[in-house]
Scaffold this motif. Structure first.
Motif, mmCIF file in Angstrom:
data_model
loop_
_atom_site.group_PDB
_atom_site.id
_atom_site.type_symbol
_atom_site.label_atom_id
_atom_site.label_comp_id
_atom_site.label_asym_id
_atom_site.label_seq_id
_atom_site.Cartn_x
_atom_site.Cartn_y
_atom_site.Cartn_z
ATOM 1 N N GLY A 29 -75.397 18.136 -64.261
ATOM 2 C CA GLY A 29 -75.943 16.664 -64.152
ATOM 3 C C GLY A 29 -77.413 16.798 -64.024
ATOM 4 O O GLY A 29 -78.050 17.614 -63.430
ATOM 5 N N GLY A 30 -77.910 15.856 -64.788
ATOM 6 C CA GLY A 30 -79.396 15.761 -64.790
ATOM 7 C C GLY A 30 -80.222 15.674 -63.507
ATOM 8 O O GLY A 30 -81.381 16.119 -63.358
ATOM 9 N N SER A 31 -79.492 15.053 -62.519
ATOM 10 C CA SER A 31 -80.131 14.744 -61.411
ATOM 11 C C SER A 31 -80.009 15.952 -60.244
ATOM 12 O O SER A 31 -80.774 15.967 -59.264
ATOM 13 C CB SER A 31 -79.406 13.865 -60.624
ATOM 14 N N THR A 32 -79.466 17.169 -60.891
ATOM 15 C CA THR A 32 -79.656 18.335 -60.030
ATOM 16 C C THR A 32 -80.603 19.290 -60.726
ATOM 17 O O THR A 32 -81.058 20.334 -60.476
ATOM 18 C CB THR A 32 -78.330 19.171 -60.331
ATOM 19 N N MET A 33 -81.395 18.664 -61.823
ATOM 20 C CA MET A 33 -82.722 19.461 -62.407
ATOM 21 C C MET A 33 -83.921 19.467 -61.748
ATOM 22 O O MET A 33 -84.884 19.945 -62.274
ATOM 23 C CB MET A 33 -82.578 19.107 -63.772
ATOM 24 N N TYR A 34 -83.923 18.828 -60.586
ATOM 25 C CA TYR A 34 -85.071 18.625 -59.723
ATOM 26 C C TYR A 34 -85.630 20.063 -59.499
ATOM 27 O O TYR A 34 -84.861 21.185 -59.013
ATOM 28 C CB TYR A 34 -85.179 17.936 -58.603
ATOM 29 N N TYR B 166 -92.365 14.341 -62.698
ATOM 30 C CA TYR B 166 -93.065 14.590 -61.641
ATOM 31 C C TYR B 166 -92.309 14.919 -60.107
ATOM 32 O O TYR B 166 -92.671 15.308 -59.184
ATOM 33 C CB TYR B 166 -93.879 13.413 -61.288
ATOM 34 N N CYS B 167 -90.793 14.566 -60.214
ATOM 35 C CA CYS B 167 -90.278 14.765 -58.968
ATOM 36 C C CYS B 167 -89.918 16.109 -58.685
ATOM 37 O O CYS B 167 -89.559 16.985 -59.551
ATOM 38 C CB CYS B 167 -88.959 13.827 -58.950
ATOM 39 N N TYR B 168 -89.747 16.365 -57.497
ATOM 40 C CA TYR B 168 -89.269 17.773 -57.034
ATOM 41 C C TYR B 168 -88.551 17.780 -55.589
ATOM 42 O O TYR B 168 -89.022 16.842 -54.835
ATOM 43 C CB TYR B 168 -90.599 18.810 -56.918
#
Length: 200
Positions: free
Chosen positions: A105-110, A13-15
């Protein structure tokens, strides 16, 4: 269970939003439409878990761009860190570095993350160029610098991919410590790096 829920909510859900104020207004005016509901089953109790996700959808990635909202310990936004890091590099490499900022990294996939990082870093670069042009009386007129943030198909696992490439290099074993060496010499072996020498 809470870690799994947080991870699932983040990934589903995050963007990243361009403007926090506009996003808050949008959520407040269309509350029923904007709320997302995450449902799962607790693996321990077997009970159904339901979580309402509202402002978290856009506030979660905002920690990279406005860390002061969440903590007084870390106040430097990611675009500023990127810009400062590139500015600390040799001057003849900076333009190329600005043009090839690779996400990893996964946190840059927003959704929208790369676009916002590119825009905010470009704004910092443009401010510096404008200041340089105002101060420059000789009229050398520095050229524009284009910031380009690159997304790629293996972005989520790029760090692991890079690590495996490094470990598969034959020279890796000359620059690393083995478990046998660690067992023989103990933790002090980590104070010496075959690549960098003694580490204080």
């Amino acid at each position: 269970m809470s870690f799994e829920v947080a991870k699932a909510v983040k990934e589903r859900y995050c963007y990243t939003c361009p403007s926090l104020v506009k996003e808050f207004r949008k959520f407040d005016s269309k509350r029923d439409e904007m709320v997302k509901v995450y449902e799962a089953v607790d693996s321990r109790s077997g009970q159904k878990v339901q979580v309402d996700v509202m402002y978290e959808q856009f506030l979660t990635p905002q920690i990279f761009f406005s860390p002061e909202i969440f903590s007084s310990d870390f106040l430097t936004p990611l675009p500023e860190l990127v810009d400062t890091t590139i500015q600390m590099c040799p001057i003849d490499t900076r333009r190329g570095l600005y043009e090839t900022i690779a996400l990893s990294g996964g946190s840059t996939m927003y959704k929208g993350f790369a676009k916002k990082l590119q825009k905010t870093t470009q704004d910092l670069v443009n401010l510096r160029l404008e200041a340089a042009r105002l101060l420059d009386k000789g009229g050398s007129n520095p050229k524009d610098i284009n910031v380009n943030v690159i997304q790629h198909s293996f972005q989520r696992y790029a760090v692991w991919f890079g690590g495996s490439m490094l470990a598969s290099n034959p020279g890796f074993f000359k620059a690393s410590h083995s478990k046998a060496d660690y067992d023989e010499y103990g933790p002090n072996i980590c104070r010496y790096s075959p690549v960098f020498g003694n580490i204080a």
